[in-house]
Scaffold this motif. Structure first.
Motif, PDB file in Angstrom:
ATOM      1  N   LEU A  69       0.837  -1.194   0.000  1.00 32.42           N
ATOM      2  CA  LEU A  69       0.000   0.000   0.000  1.00 32.42           C
ATOM      3  C   LEU A  69       0.879   1.255   0.000  1.00 32.42           C
ATOM      4  N   GLY A  70       2.038   1.124   0.641  1.00 27.91           N
ATOM      5  CA  GLY A  70       2.977   2.246   0.719  1.00 27.91           C
ATOM      6  C   GLY A  70       3.410   2.709  -0.665  1.00 27.91           C
ATOM      7  N   ILE A  71       3.825   1.788  -1.509  1.00 30.69           N
ATOM      8  CA  ILE A  71       4.293   2.210  -2.836  1.00 30.69           C
ATOM      9  C   ILE A  71       3.116   2.652  -3.712  1.00 30.69           C
ATOM     10  N   ILE A  72       1.955   2.014  -3.553  1.00 31.95           N
ATOM     11  CA  ILE A  72       0.787   2.454  -4.345  1.00 31.95           C
ATOM     12  C   ILE A  72       0.454   3.906  -3.984  1.00 31.95           C
ATOM     13  N   MET A  73       0.441   4.188  -2.680  1.00 32.42           N
ATOM     14  CA  MET A  73       0.141   5.553  -2.219  1.00 32.42           C
ATOM     15  C   MET A  73       1.213   6.533  -2.703  1.00 32.42           C
ATOM     16  N   ALA A  74       2.461   6.093  -2.666  1.00 37.34           N
ATOM     17  CA  ALA A  74       3.554   6.987  -3.068  1.00 37.34           C
ATOM     18  C   ALA A  74       3.488   7.297  -4.558  1.00 37.34           C
ATOM     19  N   VAL A  75       3.247   6.278  -5.395  1.00 40.39           N
ATOM     20  CA  VAL A  75       3.170   6.528  -6.842  1.00 40.39           C
ATOM     21  C   VAL A  75       1.920   7.352  -7.163  1.00 40.39           C
ATOM     22  N   ALA A  76       0.796   7.019  -6.507  1.00 40.09           N
ATOM     23  CA  ALA A  76      -0.423   7.813  -6.728  1.00 40.09           C
ATOM     24  C   ALA A  76      -0.193   9.249  -6.254  1.00 40.09           C
ATOM     25  N   GLY A  77       0.495   9.393  -5.118  1.00 36.73           N
ATOM     26  CA  GLY A  77       0.783  10.728  -4.586  1.00 36.73           C
ATOM     27  C   GLY A  77       1.665  11.517  -5.538  1.00 36.73           C
ATOM     28  N   SER A  78       2.603  10.822  -6.167  1.00 36.31           N
ATOM     29  CA  SER A  78       3.469  11.483  -7.139  1.00 36.31           C
ATOM     30  C   SER A  78       2.642  11.945  -8.339  1.00 36.31           C
ATOM     31  N   ALA A  79       1.696  11.112  -8.759  1.00 39.74           N
ATOM     32  CA  ALA A  79       0.886  11.441  -9.936  1.00 39.74           C
ATOM     33  C   ALA A  79      -0.150  12.524  -9.640  1.00 39.74           C
ATOM     34  N   ILE A  80      -0.755  12.458  -8.453  1.00 41.41           N
ATOM     35  CA  ILE A  80      -1.782  13.448  -8.118  1.00 41.41           C
ATOM     36  C   ILE A  80      -1.087  14.755  -7.752  1.00 41.41           C
ATOM     37  N   GLY A  81      -1.280  15.742  -8.580  1.00 42.52           N
ATOM     38  CA  GLY A  81      -0.654  17.041  -8.317  1.00 42.52           C
ATOM     39  C   GLY A  81      -1.641  18.158  -8.579  1.00 42.52           C
ATOM     40  N   LEU A  82      -1.116  19.367  -8.681  1.00 44.47           N
ATOM     41  CA  LEU A  82      -1.991  20.523  -8.900  1.00 44.47           C
ATOM     42  C   LEU A  82      -2.757  20.380 -10.212  1.00 44.47           C
ATOM     43  N   GLY A  83      -2.150  19.703 -11.195  1.00 50.89           N
ATOM     44  CA  GLY A  83      -2.763  19.537 -12.513  1.00 50.89           C
ATOM     45  C   GLY A  83      -4.083  18.781 -12.463  1.00 50.89           C
ATOM     46  N   ASN A  84      -4.223  17.842 -11.526  1.00 55.82           N
ATOM     47  CA  ASN A  84      -5.470  17.069 -11.433  1.00 55.82           C
ATOM     48  C   ASN A  84      -6.661  17.982 -11.145  1.00 55.82           C
ATOM     49  N   PHE A  85      -6.428  19.003 -10.327  1.00 54.65           N
ATOM     50  CA  PHE A  85      -7.525  19.859  -9.871  1.00 54.65           C
ATOM     51  C   PHE A  85      -7.659  21.143 -10.685  1.00 54.65           C
ATOM     52  N   LEU A  86      -6.590  21.523 -11.397  1.00 54.52           N
ATOM     53  CA  LEU A  86      -6.613  22.791 -12.123  1.00 54.52           C
ATOM     54  C   LEU A  86      -6.485  22.607 -13.633  1.00 54.52           C
ATOM     55  N   ARG A  87      -5.519  21.786 -14.054  1.00 46.96           N
ATOM     56  CA  ARG A  87      -5.258  21.646 -15.481  1.00 46.96           C
ATOM     57  C   ARG A  87      -6.337  20.811 -16.176  1.00 46.96           C
ATOM     58  N   PHE A  88      -6.682  19.671 -15.569  1.00 50.93           N
ATOM     59  CA  PHE A  88      -7.642  18.770 -16.211  1.00 50.93           C
ATOM     60  C   PHE A  88      -9.000  19.425 -16.478  1.00 50.93           C
ATOM     61  N   PRO A  89      -9.647  20.027 -15.448  1.00 50.15           N
ATOM     62  CA  PRO A  89     -10.978  20.597 -15.735  1.00 50.15           C
ATOM     63  C   PRO A  89     -10.924  21.699 -16.787  1.00 50.15           C
ATOM     64  N   ALA A  90      -9.851  22.500 -16.768  1.00 46.79           N
ATOM     65  CA  ALA A  90      -9.732  23.572 -17.760  1.00 46.79           C
ATOM     66  C   ALA A  90      -9.564  22.991 -19.161  1.00 46.79           C
ATOM     67  N   LYS A  91      -8.757  21.946 -19.288  1.00 50.16           N
ATOM     68  CA  LYS A  91      -8.533  21.311 -20.597  1.00 50.16           C
ATOM     69  C   LYS A  91      -9.823  20.669 -21.103  1.00 50.16           C
ATOM     70  N   ALA A  92     -10.526  19.966 -20.214  1.00 52.84           N
ATOM     71  CA  ALA A  92     -11.765  19.292 -20.625  1.00 52.84           C
ATOM     72  C   ALA A  92     -12.791  20.324 -21.087  1.00 52.84           C
ATOM     73  N   ALA A  93     -12.938  21.402 -20.326  1.00 54.03           N
ATOM     74  CA  ALA A  93     -13.930  22.424 -20.672  1.00 54.03           C
ATOM     75  C   ALA A  93     -13.607  23.078 -22.018  1.00 54.03           C
TER      76      ALA A  93
END
Lengths: 34, 522
Positions: free
Chosen positions: B14-38
């Motif tokens: 679970l540690g490495i899954i959380m760490a890799v997911a944590g590395s992937a989840i960044g500001l872009g998930n909440f800011l870049r993605f919705p703007a790009k989709a819209a």
């Protein structure tokens, strides 16, 4: 929101939640087996 | 046979899954993605997005996890050593691996300053420093004053921003100092669940907004979701939309950076990579497609309506995160609390990514120069602190955009292409397929053997070619850069070239030292 919008949101969220659920069930079942 | 030093390991799966997911989840998930989709077809954007996820993102994820674990078996945690392990007869391949240390280092040196803004704004939210501001101009001015771009009634200089930068920097180095299990894994194991709780709370708050202004019943939350999700199928005819979707998948999964290689190198030989990689990708997708798409754009629609939302969606990531969203939250009850949730969510997304960006450089020093983690973290701290300064003091002169282009865009795709080519053609697809399945807790669908071998590299080459012609060439030629900023941009490029050369020299020194000591680590 249009019907097509609903279809896209349900499909996208369903796919992702389904994928996550599938993965975590497998992860935790393996952990218990060990 | 070389003497392989005992390396750090993950404490749990679970540690490495959380760490890799944590590395992937960044500001872009909440800011870049919705703007790009819209901006790229709304719901229809999800068609190229999911195609890219399954044909590009997930295969690259599996390639990097597999290569990382393979290289870790030889005592290498970064691309120079991993590439060398794959292709030992080639003397030069290790130098291509330098990109896998250079890229994350370059992202780290500008990302950290932005991450520190989210910590500062969390504090400002709780202390009510901006919560009384009720228009875009005031919040823009607040942000510019904080960044040190102007002196105004809110800030007299960059001092406060710099103090928060120092706090964020020390926090990052402190986590890295304690290693994989004692630092990064511990951080991600509490930060990720907390991030998801904050994301859920904000999503529920946005979904229950209804129609706050009774005189404008059309400005309601359902219409806000409709703005983001109603498909515009005509957008699918544009190659740009397909490229934007592929680009978003690249950025969101943190593939092509070199971080996953390093994280996976701390796995044991018989540890699974198939299920763990897929779980980390799925966790990232929840943060992006569910939370990311349900917070900022629908909320902004409710308060600004269908006309202004279009320009807001295209106003850039900083404007969305640090002007639009606080303005929306200021118009709601409990602005301090929800403002804190929003910015601390971004901070958690940021720190779990920034520690991963630091790790390749630290692992390189540890593995290839055989120095202790604490010493490696200290050296990294000193060097990266110096490198962070231009991005802070020349923020308004195009330095950060330049760092983002080279570290976060250009080399990312180049690196992904190199590792894919190595994996398929040098390592060999049959051997690679067996390597992926070592210790696997689930079988990769057989179709993926064809996808990884034929579709993913073709996809990568198309992206590489199209981006080069359409987007990169004007940037490389500095076509859209104001004349006054050109010396700063040129200076940044020369600085980056210098860092790249130094890293290549370090690789040469490391290998020469190993050779002199008869293959034994020194």
């Amino acid at each position: 929101m249009k019907l097509t919008g609903w279809i896209f949101i349900i499909f996208s969220w369903g796919l992702i939640i389904g994928m996550l659920t599938f993965c975590f069930i497998k992860v935790f079942s393996k952990k218990e087996a060990k | 046979m070389s003497e392989v030093k005992k390396r750090d390991n993950w404490g749990s799966r679970l540690g490495i899954i959380m760490a890799v997911a944590g590395s992937a989840i960044g500001l872009g998930n909440f800011l870049r993605f919705p703007a790009k989709a819209a901006a790229n077809g709304g719901g229809a954007f999800m068609i190229p997005y999911f195609i890219s996820l399954f044909l590009l993102g997930i295969p690259l994820m599996w390639i990097e996890w597999t290569l990382g674990r393979y290289g870790g078996g030889f005592g290498h945690g970064t691309a120079p050593g991993i590439f060398h392990s794959l292709w030992q007869k080639n003397r030069f391949i290790k130098y291509f691996g330098v990109i896998g240390i250079f890229g994350p280092l370059v992202i780290f040196i500008y990302y950290l300053f932005i991450e520190s803004w989210t910590l500062a704004y969390s504090f400002f939210a709780l202390t009510g420093k901006y919560t009384a501001l009720m228009d875009q101009n005031s919040l823009r001015s607040f942000l510019a004053g904080f960044q040190g771009l102007e002196k105004n009634q809110y800030f007299s200089g960059i001092g406060i921003a710099y103090a928060f930068f120092l706090a964020t920097f020390l926090l990052n180095i402190w986590v890295i100092y304690y290693g994989i299990k004692g630092g990064i894994e511990k951080l991600c194991k509490w930060a990720l669940p907390l991030l998801f709780i904050f994301g859920l709370v904000l999503m529920i708050r946005v979904m229950t907004l209804g129609s706050p202004d009774l005189s404008k019943p059309d400005w309601n939350i359902l219409a806000g979701f409709g703005f983001l999700w109603n498909p515009d199928f005509s957008a699918l005819k544009s190659a740009k939309v397909w490229l934007e979707a592929a680009g978003q998948i690249f950025f969101t999964l943190s593939v092509g950076i070199g971080v996953i290689l390093t994280y996976a190198s701390y796995l044991k030989k018989a540890d699974d990579v198939v299920l763990s990689g897929l779980t980390a990708a799925a966790t990232n997708e929840v943060a992006e497609v569910i939370f990311g798409a349900s917070i900022i754009i629908p909320a902004a629609f409710v308060f600004f309506g269908s006309v202004d939302i279009k320009s807001i969606a295209q106003s850039g990531v900083f404007n969305l995160g640090f002007v639009t969203m606080p303005l929306v939250l200021n118009k709601l009850p409990l602005p301090a609390l929800f403002g804190f949730f929003w910015f601390f969510l971004l901070f958690l997304a940021g720190i779990t990514s920034s520690v991963s960006l630091a790790q390749p450089a630290v692992a390189f020093l540890e593995d290839e120069f055989n120095i202790s983690r604490k010493r490696a973290a200290s050296i990294f701290g000193i060097v990266s602190f110096i490198l962070c300064q231009p991005g802070i003091f020349f923020l308004g002169r195009g330095v950060v955009n330049e760092l983002d282009f080279w570290g976060g865009t250009f080399f990312l795709v180049v690196f992904a292409t190199i590792e894919t080519v190595l994996f398929i053609w040098v390592f060999g697809m049959d051997k690679a397929w067996d390597e992926i399945h070592k210790g696997a807790d689930m079988a990769v669908p057989r179709a993926y053997k064809f996808i990884i071998k034929h579709i993913t590299p073709v996809f990568l080459f198309i992206i590489l070619g199209m981006w080069f012609i359409q987007e990169w060439l004007p940037i490389i030629m500095m076509k859209n850069i104001p004349g006054a900023d050109k010396p700063f941009v040129l200076g940044t490029r020369l600085g980056l070239l210098f860092v790249l050369i130094i890293l290549a020299i370090l690789v040469k020194i490391a290998w020469r030292r190993k050779k002199l000591h008869g293959g034994r680590r020194v």
